[in-house]
Write a protein that holds these residues in place. Structure first.
Motif, mmCIF file in Angstrom:
data_model
loop_
_atom_site.group_PDB
_atom_site.id
_atom_site.type_symbol
_atom_site.label_atom_id
_atom_site.label_comp_id
_atom_site.label_asym_id
_atom_site.label_seq_id
_atom_site.Cartn_x
_atom_site.Cartn_y
_atom_site.Cartn_z
ATOM 1 N N UNK A 138 -26.148 -68.395 -31.574
ATOM 2 C CA UNK A 138 -25.083 -67.893 -32.294
ATOM 3 C C UNK A 138 -24.268 -67.239 -31.233
ATOM 4 N N UNK A 139 -25.037 -66.435 -30.260
ATOM 5 C CA UNK A 139 -23.942 -65.790 -29.315
ATOM 6 C C UNK A 139 -23.190 -66.451 -28.712
ATOM 7 N N UNK A 140 -23.772 -67.550 -28.052
ATOM 8 C CA UNK A 140 -23.068 -68.470 -27.155
ATOM 9 C C UNK A 140 -22.048 -69.412 -27.964
ATOM 10 N N UNK A 141 -22.364 -69.896 -29.069
ATOM 11 C CA UNK A 141 -21.411 -70.622 -29.908
ATOM 12 C C UNK A 141 -20.324 -69.730 -30.335
ATOM 13 N N UNK A 142 -20.568 -68.549 -30.461
ATOM 14 C CA UNK A 142 -19.256 -67.824 -30.980
ATOM 15 C C UNK A 142 -18.448 -67.472 -29.617
#
Length: 254
Positions: A138-142
């Motif tokens: 989630x963090x990297x895709x965001x």
């Protein structure tokens, strides 16, 4: 003392304060995402679960989140510098509003979401590895995958420069900005590719985009500096307020 007095009397003092706060923010931003947390350069989407867990539970992530929380308020300042110069251009306000909306959306998704994801993983030890892996994704895709939020923002900025007849910023910067905008589109495949050049840590998605974005951001910053420096004092809002106040006093004394 004379220099300080001159600065305090400058009608552009508020703009210069905003302008010089921008490198402070980017310095803190770089400190948070690179040497402190090592979120960047992006780690691989296919990292082993043990590496993901070790990264997500690093105490440095919490320190990074604290610094980013304190510095986050400076993020809109750079965009305010751009917006103030666009207002001087002979273009429709719709371009200024588009940049403003894109900046707000991109900042929330591309900065706050990753901060909460990475910080949440480190906040409480004992999270299930599967949950940490989800927060990691989630963090990297965001952070990387949200670059599309900036497409309209930078397209509006580039078009404003190209269409402007007041020559506030050089035309070539508008075309450069449109080209830089194209690199934002390369973020789209990170939702599909888990490896290769279009993964979130890939050559095209990250490294090529950064190779264009970083020098572009520096050049824009220098051009904004020149635009503020060359802006006539009689164009400033506080100049109008001062003249109105003088007129009011003149009427009152008469």
């Amino acid at each position: 003392m004379t220099v300080m007095a001159g600065w305090r009397k400058s009608k552009k003092l508020d703009q210069w304060i905003a302008f010089w706060s921008v490198p402070v923010f980017f310095s803190l931003f770089g400190l948070v995402f690179v040497p402190l947390s090592w979120m960047m350069p992006p780690r691989s989407p296919s990292s082993p679960q043990a590496e993901i867990v070790a990264f997500m539970q690093s105490p440095n992530l919490l320190v990074a989140c604290v610094i980013l929380t304190l510095a986050f308020g400076l993020a809109p300042v750079s965009n305010a510098c751009y917006l103030n110069q666009i207002r001087r251009m002979s273009v429709s306000p719709v371009l200024r509003y588009s940049l403003m909306a894109g900046a707000m959306t991109g900042t929330i998704v591309g900065m706050l979401f990753p901060m909460f994801c990475f910080g949440l993983g480190a906040f409480r030890p004992g999270y299930d590895p599967a949950i940490l892996a989800m927060l990691y994704d989630f963090g990297y895709l965001a952070f990387i995958g949200s670059l599309g939020c900036f497409c309209i923002m930078w397209m509006a900025f580039g078009l404003a420069i190209i269409l402007d007849q007041n020559h506030i910023l050089p035309k070539w910067l508008g075309y450069y900005t449109v080209w830089q905008y194209v690199t934002e589109l390369m973020a789209a495949p990170v939702w599909i590719a888990k490896s290769g050049p279009f993964a979130w840590n890939g050559v095209m998605t990250f490294w090529f985009a950064m190779a264009l974005y970083v020098p572009w951001q520096m050049i824009v910053y220098l051009c904004i500096y020149r635009a503020i420096k060359n802006q006539p004092d009689d164009e400033l809002d506080n100049a109008f307020l001062e003249s109105d106040l003088a007129a009011t006093r003149s009427k009152a004394s008469a």
